[in-house]
Design a protein around this motif. Structure first.
Motif, PDB file in Angstrom:
ATOM      1  N   GLN A   1      32.407  95.714  32.008  1.00 12.27           N
ATOM      2  CA  GLN A   1      31.741  94.421  32.108  1.00 12.27           C
ATOM      3  C   GLN A   1      32.346  93.601  33.259  1.00 12.27           C
ATOM      4  OE1 GLN A   1      29.180  93.437  30.121  1.00 12.27           O
ATOM      5  NE2 GLN A   1      29.195  95.373  29.008  1.00 12.27           N
ATOM      6  N   GLY A   2      32.680  94.294  34.339  1.00 10.83           N
ATOM      7  CA  GLY A   2      33.440  93.672  35.419  1.00 10.83           C
ATOM      8  C   GLY A   2      32.811  92.434  36.019  1.00 10.83           C
ATOM      9  N   ILE A   3      31.519  92.495  36.320  1.00 11.10           N
ATOM     10  CA  ILE A   3      30.860  91.347  36.940  1.00 11.10           C
ATOM     11  C   ILE A   3      30.880  90.150  36.005  1.00 11.10           C
ATOM     12  CG2 ILE A   3      28.635  90.460  37.743  1.00 11.10           C
ATOM     13  CD1 ILE A   3      28.065  93.191  38.908  1.00 11.10           C
ATOM     14  N   TYR A   4      30.639  90.393  34.721  1.00 11.39           N
ATOM     15  CA  TYR A   4      30.695  89.306  33.737  1.00 11.39           C
ATOM     16  C   TYR A   4      32.079  88.670  33.720  1.00 11.39           C
ATOM     17  CZ  TYR A   4      31.222  87.021  29.208  1.00 11.39           C
ATOM     18  OH  TYR A   4      31.502  86.106  28.216  1.00 11.39           O
ATOM     19  N   TYR A   5      33.128  89.492  33.711  1.00 13.15           N
ATOM     20  CA  TYR A   5      34.487  88.953  33.618  1.00 13.15           C
ATOM     21  C   TYR A   5      34.871  88.160  34.874  1.00 13.15           C
ATOM     22  CZ  TYR A   5      35.278  91.732  29.421  1.00 13.15           C
ATOM     23  OH  TYR A   5      35.208  92.255  28.156  1.00 13.15           O
ATOM     24  N   ILE A   6      34.438  88.635  36.031  1.00 13.99           N
ATOM     25  CA  ILE A   6      34.774  87.906  37.263  1.00 13.99           C
ATOM     26  C   ILE A   6      34.082  86.554  37.289  1.00 13.99           C
ATOM     27  CG2 ILE A   6      34.423  87.889  39.758  1.00 13.99           C
ATOM     28  CD1 ILE A   6      35.084  90.812  39.817  1.00 13.99           C
ATOM     29  N   ILE A   7      32.801  86.517  36.917  1.00 11.87           N
ATOM     30  CA  ILE A   7      32.111  85.235  36.869  1.00 11.87           C
ATOM     31  C   ILE A   7      32.730  84.344  35.805  1.00 11.87           C
ATOM     32  CG2 ILE A   7      29.901  84.082  36.498  1.00 11.87           C
ATOM     33  CD1 ILE A   7      28.513  86.565  37.540  1.00 11.87           C
ATOM     34  N   LEU A   8      33.094  84.927  34.668  1.00 15.01           N
ATOM     35  CA  LEU A   8      33.706  84.156  33.587  1.00 15.01           C
ATOM     36  C   LEU A   8      34.995  83.483  34.053  1.00 15.01           C
ATOM     37  CD1 LEU A   8      33.900  83.492  30.453  1.00 15.01           C
ATOM     38  CD2 LEU A   8      35.389  85.514  30.336  1.00 15.01           C
ATOM     39  N   VAL A   9      35.910  84.246  34.639  1.00 14.65           N
ATOM     40  CA  VAL A   9      37.188  83.665  35.063  1.00 14.65           C
ATOM     41  C   VAL A   9      36.980  82.657  36.188  1.00 14.65           C
ATOM     42  CG1 VAL A   9      37.799  85.432  36.796  1.00 14.65           C
ATOM     43  CG2 VAL A   9      39.598  84.220  35.558  1.00 14.65           C
ATOM     44  N   SER A  10      35.974  82.885  37.028  1.00 12.17           N
ATOM     45  CA  SER A  10      35.683  81.942  38.105  1.00 12.17           C
ATOM     46  C   SER A  10      35.123  80.639  37.552  1.00 12.17           C
ATOM     47  CB  SER A  10      34.693  82.566  39.094  1.00 12.17           C
ATOM     48  OG  SER A  10      35.199  83.770  39.636  1.00 12.17           O
ATOM     49  N   VAL A  11      34.212  80.742  36.575  1.00 13.11           N
ATOM     50  CA  VAL A  11      33.645  79.548  35.948  1.00 13.11           C
ATOM     51  C   VAL A  11      34.746  78.717  35.305  1.00 13.11           C
ATOM     52  CG1 VAL A  11      32.234  78.752  34.001  1.00 13.11           C
ATOM     53  CG2 VAL A  11      31.312  80.445  35.596  1.00 13.11           C
ATOM     54  N   ILE A  12      35.607  79.364  34.519  1.00 16.73           N
ATOM     55  CA  ILE A  12      36.682  78.626  33.845  1.00 16.73           C
ATOM     56  C   ILE A  12      37.621  77.987  34.861  1.00 16.73           C
ATOM     57  CG2 ILE A  12      38.669  78.817  32.309  1.00 16.73           C
ATOM     58  CD1 ILE A  12      37.238  81.126  30.908  1.00 16.73           C
ATOM     59  N   THR A  13      38.020  78.759  35.862  1.00  8.26           N
ATOM     60  CA  THR A  13      39.006  78.273  36.826  1.00  8.26           C
ATOM     61  C   THR A  13      38.477  77.118  37.657  1.00  8.26           C
ATOM     62  OG1 THR A  13      39.973  80.500  36.975  1.00  8.26           O
ATOM     63  CG2 THR A  13      40.481  78.943  38.745  1.00  8.26           C
ATOM     64  N   PHE A  14      37.304  77.299  38.253  1.00  6.84           N
ATOM     65  CA  PHE A  14      36.795  76.271  39.160  1.00  6.84           C
ATOM     66  C   PHE A  14      36.291  75.046  38.409  1.00  6.84           C
ATOM     67  CE2 PHE A  14      36.179  80.005  42.105  1.00  6.84           C
ATOM     68  CZ  PHE A  14      37.185  79.626  42.977  1.00  6.84           C
ATOM     69  N   LEU A  15      35.721  75.236  37.223  1.00  5.99           N
ATOM     70  CA  LEU A  15      35.223  74.075  36.485  1.00  5.99           C
ATOM     71  C   LEU A  15      36.352  73.337  35.767  1.00  5.99           C
ATOM     72  CD1 LEU A  15      31.744  75.243  35.225  1.00  5.99           C
ATOM     73  CD2 LEU A  15      32.334  73.799  37.155  1.00  5.99           C
ATOM     74  N   THR A  16      37.445  74.014  35.496  1.00 10.26           N
ATOM     75  CA  THR A  16      38.636  73.289  35.045  1.00 10.26           C
ATOM     76  C   THR A  16      39.096  72.340  36.143  1.00 10.26           C
ATOM     77  OG1 THR A  16      39.410  75.035  33.571  1.00 10.26           O
ATOM     78  CG2 THR A  16      41.065  73.500  34.379  1.00 10.26           C
ATOM     79  N   ASP A  17      39.130  72.842  37.367  1.00  8.63           N
ATOM     80  CA  ASP A  17      39.552  72.013  38.506  1.00  8.63           C
ATOM     81  C   ASP A  17      38.563  70.887  38.752  1.00  8.63           C
ATOM     82  OD1 ASP A  17      41.279  71.603  40.959  1.00  8.63           O
ATOM     83  OD2 ASP A  17      39.351  71.958  41.919  1.00  8.63           O
ATOM     84  N   ALA A  18      37.251  71.211  38.726  1.00  9.87           N
ATOM     85  CA  ALA A  18      36.241  70.182  38.951  1.00  9.87           C
ATOM     86  C   ALA A  18      36.262  69.133  37.849  1.00  9.87           C
ATOM     87  CB  ALA A  18      34.855  70.821  39.050  1.00  9.87           C
ATOM     88  N   GLY A  19      36.373  69.587  36.598  1.00 11.71           N
ATOM     89  CA  GLY A  19      36.430  68.651  35.481  1.00 11.71           C
ATOM     90  C   GLY A  19      37.645  67.753  35.558  1.00 11.71           C
ATOM     91  N   ALA A  20      38.794  68.328  35.949  1.00 11.17           N
ATOM     92  CA  ALA A  20      40.010  67.526  36.085  1.00 11.17           C
ATOM     93  C   ALA A  20      39.885  66.525  37.232  1.00 11.17           C
ATOM     94  CB  ALA A  20      41.208  68.445  36.312  1.00 11.17           C
ATOM     95  N   TYR A  21      39.235  66.943  38.310  1.00  8.50           N
ATOM     96  CA  TYR A  21      39.068  66.064  39.481  1.00  8.50           C
ATOM     97  C   TYR A  21      38.218  64.852  39.127  1.00  8.50           C
ATOM     98  CZ  TYR A  21      37.404  64.545  44.098  1.00  8.50           C
ATOM     99  OH  TYR A  21      37.065  63.799  45.209  1.00  8.50           O
ATOM    100  N   PHE A  22      37.040  65.120  38.555  1.00 11.58           N
ATOM    101  CA  PHE A  22      36.144  64.004  38.227  1.00 11.58           C
ATOM    102  C   PHE A  22      36.631  63.238  36.993  1.00 11.58           C
ATOM    103  CE2 PHE A  22      33.248  66.736  40.725  1.00 11.58           C
ATOM    104  CZ  PHE A  22      32.815  65.799  41.648  1.00 11.58           C
ATOM    105  N   GLY A  23      37.212  63.959  36.025  1.00 12.32           N
ATOM    106  CA  GLY A  23      37.746  63.283  34.855  1.00 12.32           C
ATOM    107  C   GLY A  23      38.869  62.334  35.217  1.00 12.32           C
ATOM    108  N   GLY A  24      39.704  62.755  36.165  1.00 18.45           N
ATOM    109  CA  GLY A  24      40.783  61.887  36.616  1.00 18.45           C
ATOM    110  C   GLY A  24      40.269  60.664  37.350  1.00 18.45           C
ATOM    111  N   ARG A  25      39.218  60.864  38.147  1.00 23.80           N
ATOM    112  CA  ARG A  25      38.654  59.727  38.897  1.00 23.80           C
ATOM    113  C   ARG A  25      37.951  58.743  37.971  1.00 23.80           C
ATOM    114  NH1 ARG A  25      35.391  61.185  44.250  1.00 23.80           N
ATOM    115  NH2 ARG A  25      35.412  58.920  44.242  1.00 23.80           N
ATOM    116  N   TRP A  26      37.254  59.250  36.982  1.00 19.66           N
ATOM    117  CA  TRP A  26      36.444  58.384  36.121  1.00 19.66           C
ATOM    118  C   TRP A  26      37.218  57.814  34.934  1.00 19.66           C
ATOM    119  CZ3 TRP A  26      31.984  62.502  35.934  1.00 19.66           C
ATOM    120  CH2 TRP A  26      31.327  62.506  37.172  1.00 19.66           C
TER     121      TRP A  26
END
Length: 304
Positions: A159-184
């Motif tokens: 399930q390689g493609i699923y796992y790569i997208i999964l880890v990318s979604v978690i990693t980048f959206l953690t960063d995005a959520g922290a960025y906007f959450g910190g600003r707001w």
């Protein structure tokens, strides 16, 4: 264009590039190898720029870059050898065994790297800064080649493609959520000298964003592919929290290196993000963590 707009525009372009890298399977995923090799070359160059202390110690750039190439190539051949879905050309099908030894060549390459850079240090440079020169050269190769190699190993799983997208979604959206959450919502500083502007509200928003995003991603994945998500239910919370926390550590790790080098960004290649290491710092840690989580899960008898 504002800083936020630059970040979003750059991210959109990179997402397309990233998806092409993992979805296009023709000719032995050669584009994946070349893209990762390019990313590794830029990443290790940025790392060595951070690590260069002049007369007090500087990495052996050429040697480190060469071994990054060699080690990433070992991972690529291991990835190709694990696949059984390729048609002609027959070169790899017939001769791949000559490129994949019966032992793990990566530790051997690191051992050889250590011997070579230590020999170069004692024969070509003064002893001042020896520890820093040797260790920074070694760490640069490890920090870039091993995570990128594990991306290939992750891609090579069932399930390689699923796992790569999964880890990318978690990693980048953690960063995005922290960025906007910190600003707001940011009111209470986390008290970290590495990143004094980060807040507890930002970190919490990042983790919550990651958890919600995985549920959304799983729904999209199941509707578009007609297959059940490999990680679902309670495990979504578990893996989302683990990867989110690890991504924060990866981000802080690179921030610590930049503060030590007294620079703001590792590079200026990507508008709104900085350098390759600025963009991929957390992913360089989360990819190996997910890979070994899945290895442990599989060894315990669960399906991966």
């Amino acid at each position: 264009m504002g800083e936020t707009s630059k970040r979003i525009a750059s991210a959109a372009v990179l997402v397309v590039f990233y998806l092409f890298m993992i979805f296009y399977a023709d000719f032995y995923y050669l584009q994946s190898y070349l893209i990762l090799l390019l990313g590794g070359f830029i990443g290790i160059k940025e790392f060595y720029n951070l690590a260069d202390r002049g007369d007090e110690g500087r990495p052996f750039r050429g040697t480190g870059t060469f071994f990054m190439f060699v080690i990433l190539t070992f991972y690529y051949f291991r990835f190709i050898a694990s696949q059984n879905k390729f048609d002609p050309p027959l070169f790899f099908l017939q001769y791949i065994k000559y490129f994949v030894p019966p032992f793990d060549p990566v530790p051997v390459a690191f051992l050889l790297l250590f011997i070579i850079i230590f020999t170069l240090q004692i024969t070509r440079r003064p002893l001042d800064g020896a520890i820093f020169s040797v260790s920074s050269t070694f760490l640069g190769v490890f920090y870039t080649a091993v995570p990128l190699g594990h991306l290939l190993l992750l891609l090579g799983m069932g399930q390689g493609i699923y796992y790569i997208i999964l880890v990318s979604v978690i990693t980048f959206l953690t960063d995005a959520g922290a960025y906007f959450g910190g600003r707001w919502f940011g009111r209470h500083p986390a008290g970290l000298a590495i990143s004094p502007k980060k807040t507890w509200e930002g970190y919490a928003t990042g983790i919550v964003t990651a958890i919600v995003s995985v549920f959304i991603f799983n729904a999209i994945w199941e509707n578009s592919t007609g297959t059940r998500s490999a990680i679902s239910g309670v495990e979504v919370f578990l893996i989302s929290v683990i990867i989110s926390l690890v991504s924060v550590i990866g981000d802080l790790l690179e921030s610590a290196m930049k503060r030590d080098a007294k620079i703001k960004d590792s590079g200026s290649l990507i508008p709104g993000h900085g350098g390759v290491l600025d963009l991929a710092d957390a992913l360089l840690i989360t990819i190996p963590v997910l890979y070994y989580y899945l290895q442990i899960k599989g060894n315990l008898g669960f399906q991966v």
